[in-house]
Design a protein around this motif. Structure first.
Motif, PDB file in Angstrom:
ATOM      1  N   ILE A  57       1.291  -1.257   0.215  1.00 16.36           N
ATOM      2  CA  ILE A  57      -0.002  -0.524   0.181  1.00 16.36           C
ATOM      3  C   ILE A  57       0.772   0.994  -0.042  1.00 16.36           C
ATOM      4  N   LYS A  58       2.242   1.106   0.565  1.00 14.76           N
ATOM      5  CA  LYS A  58       2.794   2.734   1.088  1.00 14.76           C
ATOM      6  C   LYS A  58       3.618   3.037  -1.080  1.00 14.76           C
ATOM      7  N   LEU A  59       3.890   1.176  -0.577  1.00 16.38           N
ATOM      8  CA  LEU A  59       4.248   2.106  -3.096  1.00 16.38           C
ATOM      9  C   LEU A  59       3.339   2.217  -3.892  1.00 16.38           C
ATOM     10  N   ALA A  60       2.036   1.919  -3.964  1.00 21.34           N
ATOM     11  CA  ALA A  60       1.339   1.448  -4.568  1.00 21.34           C
ATOM     12  C   ALA A  60       0.775   3.738  -4.118  1.00 21.34           C
ATOM     13  N   THR A  61       1.295   3.722  -2.810  1.00 20.34           N
ATOM     14  CA  THR A  61       0.280   4.896  -2.887  1.00 20.34           C
ATOM     15  C   THR A  61       0.450   6.220  -3.466  1.00 20.34           C
ATOM     16  N   LYS A  62       2.888   5.890  -3.293  1.00 25.35           N
ATOM     17  CA  LYS A  62       3.261   6.501  -3.790  1.00 25.35           C
ATOM     18  C   LYS A  62       3.517   6.692  -5.213  1.00 25.35           C
ATOM     19  N   LEU A  63       3.166   5.685  -5.837  1.00 20.31           N
ATOM     20  CA  LEU A  63       3.210   5.888  -7.090  1.00 20.31           C
ATOM     21  C   LEU A  63       2.125   6.620  -7.633  1.00 20.31           C
ATOM     22  N   TYR A  64       0.688   6.559  -7.154  1.00 20.61           N
ATOM     23  CA  TYR A  64      -0.700   6.518  -7.505  1.00 20.61           C
ATOM     24  C   TYR A  64      -0.082   8.220  -7.478  1.00 20.61           C
ATOM     25  N   ASN A  65       0.519   8.975  -6.135  1.00 20.46           N
ATOM     26  CA  ASN A  65       0.472  10.276  -5.584  1.00 20.46           C
ATOM     27  C   ASN A  65       1.145  11.151  -7.101  1.00 20.46           C
ATOM     28  N   PHE A  66       2.509  10.415  -7.506  1.00 23.75           N
ATOM     29  CA  PHE A  66       3.501  10.371  -8.520  1.00 23.75           C
ATOM     30  C   PHE A  66       2.998  10.185  -9.718  1.00 23.75           C
ATOM     31  N   LEU A  67       1.450   9.372 -10.553  1.00 25.54           N
ATOM     32  CA  LEU A  67       1.245   9.361 -11.408  1.00 25.54           C
ATOM     33  C   LEU A  67      -0.146  10.013 -11.621  1.00 25.54           C
ATOM     34  N   GLU A  68      -0.530  10.713 -10.747  1.00 21.32           N
ATOM     35  CA  GLU A  68      -2.140  12.082 -10.321  1.00 21.32           C
ATOM     36  C   GLU A  68      -1.233  13.069 -11.764  1.00 21.32           C
ATOM     37  N   GLY A  69      -2.807  12.889 -12.924  1.00 21.71           N
ATOM     38  CA  GLY A  69      -2.715  13.816 -13.686  1.00 21.71           C
ATOM     39  C   GLY A  69      -1.607  13.385 -14.953  1.00 21.71           C
ATOM     40  N   LYS A  70      -1.181  12.300 -14.323  1.00 20.83           N
ATOM     41  CA  LYS A  70       0.073  11.234 -15.558  1.00 20.83           C
ATOM     42  C   LYS A  70      -0.815  10.889 -16.549  1.00 20.83           C
ATOM     43  N   PRO A  71      -0.476   9.944 -17.812  1.00 14.88           N
ATOM     44  CA  PRO A  71      -1.603   9.020 -18.475  1.00 14.88           C
ATOM     45  C   PRO A  71      -1.706   8.236 -18.146  1.00 14.88           C
ATOM     46  N   CYS A  72      -0.498   7.668 -16.800  1.00 15.16           N
ATOM     47  CA  CYS A  72       0.218   5.834 -16.567  1.00 15.16           C
ATOM     48  C   CYS A  72      -1.069   5.693 -15.568  1.00 15.16           C
ATOM     49  N   GLN A  73      -1.968   4.833 -14.686  1.00 14.39           N
ATOM     50  CA  GLN A  73      -2.340   4.425 -14.139  1.00 14.39           C
ATOM     51  C   GLN A  73      -2.176   3.298 -12.910  1.00 14.39           C
ATOM     52  N   VAL A  74      -1.613   3.411 -12.427  1.00 12.81           N
ATOM     53  CA  VAL A  74      -1.516   2.158 -10.945  1.00 12.81           C
ATOM     54  C   VAL A  74      -2.671   1.601 -10.192  1.00 12.81           C
ATOM     55  N   TYR A  75      -2.391  -0.026  -9.915  1.00 13.11           N
ATOM     56  CA  TYR A  75      -3.238  -0.331  -9.923  1.00 13.11           C
ATOM     57  C   TYR A  75      -2.475  -2.003  -8.754  1.00 13.11           C
ATOM     58  N   ASP A  76      -3.067  -2.145  -7.604  1.00 10.79           N
ATOM     59  CA  ASP A  76      -2.836  -3.315  -6.635  1.00 10.79           C
ATOM     60  C   ASP A  76      -3.078  -4.460  -6.496  1.00 10.79           C
ATOM     61  N   ALA A  77      -3.156  -5.206  -6.280  1.00  7.27           N
ATOM     62  CA  ALA A  77      -3.829  -6.517  -6.439  1.00  7.27           C
ATOM     63  C   ALA A  77      -5.068  -6.502  -4.940  1.00  7.27           C
ATOM     64  N   PRO A  78      -6.641  -7.020  -5.658  1.00  8.25           N
ATOM     65  CA  PRO A  78      -6.514  -8.024  -6.574  1.00  8.25           C
ATOM     66  C   PRO A  78      -6.590  -7.344  -7.759  1.00  8.25           C
ATOM     67  N   PHE A  79      -6.496  -7.758  -9.249  1.00  7.04           N
ATOM     68  CA  PHE A  79      -5.771  -7.356 -10.698  1.00  7.04           C
ATOM     69  C   PHE A  79      -5.567  -7.785 -11.307  1.00  7.04           C
ATOM     70  N   ASP A  80      -6.688  -8.443 -12.551  1.00  6.27           N
ATOM     71  CA  ASP A  80      -6.318  -9.653 -13.424  1.00  6.27           C
ATOM     72  C   ASP A  80      -5.558  -8.658 -14.656  1.00  6.27           C
ATOM     73  N   VAL A  81      -4.951  -9.204 -14.921  1.00 10.58           N
ATOM     74  CA  VAL A  81      -3.071  -9.085 -16.166  1.00 10.58           C
ATOM     75  C   VAL A  81      -4.060 -10.204 -17.134  1.00 10.58           C
ATOM     76  N   ARG A  82      -4.067 -10.081 -17.921  1.00 15.36           N
ATOM     77  CA  ARG A  82      -4.310 -11.428 -18.949  1.00 15.36           C
ATOM     78  C   ARG A  82      -3.793 -11.037 -20.575  1.00 15.36           C
ATOM     79  N   PHE A  83      -2.097 -11.918 -20.441  1.00 15.05           N
ATOM     80  CA  PHE A  83      -1.207 -11.369 -21.192  1.00 15.05           C
ATOM     81  C   PHE A  83      -1.977 -12.774 -22.489  1.00 15.05           C
TER      82      PHE A  83
END
Length: 202
Positions: A57-83
């Motif tokens: 949660i600490k790293l996801a929060t840091k990424l979220y705050n850094f990316l706010e207003g930018k095109p990239c988005q951060v997600y944490d589990a559970p979140f499905d990534v399909r290849f």
């Protein structure tokens, strides 16, 4: 009189190696499972340790705050990534994982069910129960599908290893520990001071 149709979904055969995302959607299992090359990998039935969740949660929060207003988005589990390989049809997808944290910079890869295609950055936080899966099977999966940066955090030893995708192969960093300031090559400008980051984690 017709027999009543059985609507329950039986637990899948763990030895079978050709399951698809379509199968995955129909399972009703207590454990969290992932599919790698059509084979089931069960995650721990119990919740992760507190430090694992604290780091996540600490790293996801840091990424979220850094990316706010930018095109990239951060997600944490559970979140499905399909290849997907040749097709994006559910029946043709045999790799579905739930990384601890992922960053996706292409909005075309996002849908209501998660991410379809390689995230730009994936973070896995290791615990004794999942280290083998993350280090071997997921390493190969992420490398072969073009995940540009793969962070592995050891929650118990509080260190970090970064794999950067160069010419289709992962190149490892040094082992970063307290005192290092880590910088992502993919998320430009994002830095992590490990002494500060791990400072309040027991």
């Amino acid at each position: 009189m017709n027999a009543k149709k059985d609507d329950t979904v039986k637990e899948p055969d763990l030895e079978y190696t050709n399951y698809s995302y379509a199968d995955y959607l129909n399972w009703q299992m207590e454990e969290v499972v992932e599919l790698i090359r059509g084979k089931i990998f069960k995650k721990a039935a119990a919740a992760p340790k507190r430090n694992h969740q604290h780091i996540s949660i600490k790293l996801a929060t840091k990424l979220y705050n850094f990316l706010e207003g930018k095109p990239c988005q951060v997600y944490d589990a559970p979140f499905d990534v399909r290849f997907p390989k040749a097709s994006k049809e559910d029946e043709k997808i045999h790799d579905v994982v739930q990384p601890d944290i992922c960053v996706i910079c292409d909005p075309e890869k996002l849908d209501e069910r998660g991410c379809i295609g390689a995230p730009d950055l994936i973070v896995e936080i290791l615990s004794p129960s999942n280290s083998k899966t993350e280090l071997k099977h997921k390493f190969e999966l992420y490398e072969s599908n073009g995940v540009r940066e793969y962070w592995i955090i050891h929650s118990e030893t509080q260190d970090l290893l970064i794999y950067s995708l160069i010419d289709g192969k992962y190149v490892p960093s040094i082992l970063f520990t307290s005192g290092h300031v880590v910088e992502s090559k993919v998320i430009k400008g994002f830095e992590l001071d490990l002494e500060e980051f791990f400072g309040d984690i027991e």
